[in-house]
Design a protein around this motif. Structure first.
Motif, PDB file in Angstrom:
ATOM      1  N   LEU A   1      95.573  24.818  17.539  1.00 24.47           N
ATOM      2  CA  LEU A   1      96.844  24.429  18.161  1.00 24.47           C
ATOM      3  C   LEU A   1      97.004  25.092  19.516  1.00 24.47           C
ATOM      4  O   LEU A   1      97.496  24.498  20.466  1.00 24.47           O
ATOM      5  CB  LEU A   1      98.017  24.896  17.286  1.00 24.47           C
TER       6      LEU A   1
ATOM      7  N   GLY B   1     106.546  19.661  16.531  1.00 23.67           N
ATOM      8  CA  GLY B   1     105.135  20.050  16.395  1.00 23.67           C
ATOM      9  C   GLY B   1     104.904  20.851  15.121  1.00 23.67           C
ATOM     10  O   GLY B   1     105.843  21.283  14.448  1.00 23.67           O
TER      11      GLY B   1
ATOM     12  N   ALA C   1      94.706  19.205  15.740  1.00 28.59           N
ATOM     13  CA  ALA C   1      94.403  20.612  15.409  1.00 28.59           C
ATOM     14  C   ALA C   1      93.824  20.768  13.998  1.00 28.59           C
ATOM     15  O   ALA C   1      93.233  21.805  13.680  1.00 28.59           O
ATOM     16  CB  ALA C   1      95.669  21.460  15.544  1.00 28.59           C
TER      17      ALA C   1
END
Ligand SMILES: N[C@@H](CCC(=O)N[C@@H](CS)C(=O)NCC(=O)O)C(=O)O
Length: 233
Positions: A27, A158, A205
């Protein structure tokens, strides 16, 4: 700021605890060296870096070990606060809430996971552990609603702390899905979490880190069960 040469992860590719650390490094786009450990023959580096638990993951930052996955994730988020997205919320109250749910995941989902795959001696015991997982996931469905506030992840727009902690288990959930003949994160019972699972698996990610080869995981499970040294608590 440390670059990739300063970061090394000692891990096992199936470990929910290792996966969450690797997702956070991805990330934040932090390069790192990854060393796969053999739990039946642990390296001297692992034993020396985590002498208390002798477990993975270990993060070595400029040679200094950091242990325990939730602590490692928070360490990365603090040291590289200005790099990539924040994993924990900036507001102290929201941070406390995220830590509460992350602890809940490892306590309730983690113990059910051990029960479903490693500790159960028969099908009845497996199903008892599945029932505990179902109950925990139903509670987490409510937590998702509260934390996400209508956004795609526990962390909002996120992936955040609770996302990586729960998401680390998804590879093994694929195995459990096959064993019980339905999705453990059941779209009928927990629709928000079922949609979250899809989003988490699709995120860049998590690619190549959250395992999706169920046959390979099942093979690994047999190897792990055969290890006399492997005694899940
Ligand atoms: N609470 C630890 C759990 C780590 C853990 O249990 N790791 C397992 C692999 S999934 C391990 O290394 N076990 C050591 C062993 O089997 O000897 C964390 O969050 O880092």
């Amino acid at each position: 700021m440390a670059g990739g040469g300063d970061l090394k992860v000692l891990g096992v590719w199936t470990s929910p605890f290792v996966i969450r650390v690797r997702v956070v490094l991805n990330l934040k786009s932090l390069p790192y060296e990854y060393a796969e450990e053999d739990l039946g023959n642990k390296s001297a580096l692992l034993l020396g870096s985590n002498p208390v638990h002798e477990s993975v993951p270990v993060l070595l930052h400029a040679g200094r070990p950091v242990n325990e996955s939730q602590i490692i994730v928070q360490y990365i988020d603090e040291v590289w606060a200005g790099t990539g997205p924040a994993v924990l919320p900036s507001d102290p109250y929201e941070r406390a809430v995220a830590r509460f749910w992350a602890a809940y995941v490892d306590d309730k989902v983690g113990s059910a996971w051990l029960g479903m795959l490693f500790k159960c001696r028969n099908e009845e015991e497996r199903m008892e552990a599945v029932a505990r997982a179902d109950a925990a996931l139903e509670t987490l469905e409510g937590a998702f609603k509260e934390c996400s506030k209508g956004k795609p992840f526990f962390g909002g727009d996120g992936i955040g702390f609770v996302d990586v902690v729960l998401g680390g288990y998804l590879g093994w959930f694929g195995v459990i899905n096959r064993l019980i003949g339905r999705r453990l994160i059941d779209p009928a019972r927990t629709p928000l979490l079922a949609a979250w699972e899809e989003r988490f698996r699709a995120a860049d990610a998590t690619k190549g880190v959250v395992p999706d080869d169920v046959d390979k995981m099942l093979e690994f499970l047999q190897t792990l069960r055969a290890l006399s040294s492997y005694k899940p608590e």
